[in-house]
Design an enzyme around this catalytic site. Sequence first.
Site, PDB file in Angstrom:
ATOM      1  CG  ASP A 537     -44.542 -52.106  16.869  1.00 35.00           C
ATOM      2  OD1 ASP A 537     -45.682 -52.083  16.377  1.00 35.00           O
ATOM      3  OD2 ASP A 537     -44.024 -51.116  17.426  1.00 35.00           O
ATOM      4  CD  GLU A 617     -21.141 -40.411  -7.272  1.00 30.41           C
ATOM      5  OE1 GLU A 617     -20.773 -40.817  -6.176  1.00 30.41           O
ATOM      6  OE2 GLU A 617     -21.400 -39.206  -7.527  1.00 30.41           O
TER       7      GLU A 617
END
Length: 736
Positions: A537, A617
């Site tokens: 928020d 990876e």
Amino acid sequence: MAIHVDRENRVFTIHTAHSTYQFMAGPYGFLLHLYYGKRIDHQSLEYLIQRKDWASFSSNPGDAGGDRTFSLDTLPLEYPTAGTGDCRISAAAALDEDGAAALDPRYKDFEIRRGKYALPGLPALYEAEPGEAETLAVVLEDPVSRLELELLYGVFAEKDIITRAVVFTNRSGKNLRLTRALSAGVDFLYGDFDLVHFHGRHMMERQIARVPAAPGIQTVSSARGTSSHQHNPGVILCEKDAGEDYGDCYGFNLVYSGSFAAQVEQDQTGQTRLVMGVDYGGFTFLLAGGERFTTPELVMCHSGGGFAALSHRYHRIYRHNLCRGDWKLARRPVLINNWEATYFRFDGPKLIQIAEAAAGLGLDLLVMDDGWFGARDDDNRGLGDWFPNEEKLGMSLGTLVEEVNKRGLKFGIWFEPEMVNEESGLYRAHPDWVLRLPGRDPVRGRGQLALDMSRQDTRDYLFERISAVLDSARVEYVKWDMNRSLSDWYSPLLPADRQGELPHRYVLGLYDLLERLTRKYPRVLFEGCSGGGGRFDPGMLFYHPQIWCSDNTDAIDRLKIQYGTSFFYPVSAVGSHVSVVPNHGTGRTTPLATRCIAAMAGTFGFEMDLTRMDDAERAEAARWTAEFKKYQPLIHGGAYYRLLSPFERRGAPGNAGVTAWEFVSPDKTQALLCAAAGEIRANPLNIHIRLKGLDENRLYRLGEALYTGAALMYGGFALPGFRGDYPARVFFFEGA
Ligand code: DGJ
């Protein structure tokens, strides 16, 4: 001038670059709302108000005498209050000392101030450059109770933002009690709206709901003591046909991290009222003579051009005028967090190994998550004991940080300051510091209790302990977590008639502690978190320029979570990491590229055991890290466009299941288009995407190909349909 006052007719008109907001002090001093929408001139829109005999069921205030056309129950009101004839939802309500429930504020005065008002003790937008904002303060007073209301309007004209807050002051010598004190109300005289809101649950935050504002009252709220995973304190009212690029829409976002409500009422006359602010069952606030109550701030924005422009305005104002500190616009570190890598099972050497692997990928910072303190080997114990567990780490915190620093990484640490486990030294020493109802077994969440943040002694302990840890080693990042809904609202330090203030006082206490710590450590990057995005928020963004968006790190779920989050919150605020597959939350396996592309719509980082990656990876992760760093200024500083929604299917048949978004640099010379597939079909068709925000006349290069901005935006871009498991791609267009 952004604020225009017609003194004779007492009409107040606020202009921003593209919007106008208007209200007036009408007959008998009632404040009437007149307009919010596309920019107009100063003309009063009072003529739009319906005046007719409302017969007996919409009654008339005493002042109106026999005038049956004047009813507070039908007039558009600027700040509706309860108990004086308006039977719709109200923004405020109060009790006189004798218990009489009425609040009847009448216009007294106004003042225009340079700059933006501040709200002591509460987060609020501020002027980043002197002269960019103005304040209109309108004073009302209830002549009987002598409760004064100062309605505050902060105007960021060029940024198209208007903020609202209210300061209540008891001007009488008696005790008055607020029973409702929301930040604002807006009455729309005409219009047929949809309400867009962002709901969800833990690991599935900010899913989009769009519903008609039908007759009756609709509420979006949280009574959890936090702004919550379940309902975000940001809602949009929009025209029925409004979309990304078209239509009137109005954003309302509360700068508050506690319980709240947004309510929308379509009344008998077809008017739509929105009210929003702090709300929880049993809210009361006692005001003795001279005392004040200040509401949190509501940030309002109107866009006449759909959701994209609305989001851009929120992103801009939050990046520049809400986030603070050294990190607000700075390039954020790419971090590795050990939570999904190790959970509680780690020691110093393991973290050093991860740091070493991270350095090889080009990462900047290692975060030691939960489990480094007290007896914290699982989530039943230890919270509150903010002392490094050197035995578990196998070294002091200082040594660990030095070792990590030696490998070229900064060091960050996790706290959950507001919580305590019963199995902890803190709880044994201060069992009275928790929220607990007298004589009742407390409610536990994740096996933990919440500290009473309204207490100064509790906050002082936390300030001292957190400071001691930060001072003991070179800690450059703090993750501030919070892992339960709040309940058991009782504080032994408050008298019985003030217990209803506690949920709000908790938030004020939290803000006080955050203010002290962020001021003391301006160079530390604070990242907010509440089990992921349970407190995502604007209140938290005042203290933390980034917030962990969700505990769900599944790339495909993240498409939805981040898409919903983007309506109000800037990409630079969205904590987003690449994690291992199968994903721990969903069990889904997605390619590393897709996980990296999803995480690039945020702060980007990793949350997996990098020591277990194979060479291929590792090379790919390093490539994506370099890509992210290359595009980081564009991603965080550019305009973000939602192109294809994961929530609805639009456009060509080949677009089904595809989510697409785009970043455009402020000078429109660069654009990064990203697309990811949540579903795959055989015999795939082209995916057709119209880019946005480009310069029509500029040429853009993609590899060897050249396109005009107009061609890409109006003709669009076609990419061959995706194949395989959850693929994703990025396309970088550079101005030729
Ligand atoms: C919840 C957070 O969202 C996670 O990232 C992690 O920090 C855990 N808490 C640790 O308990």
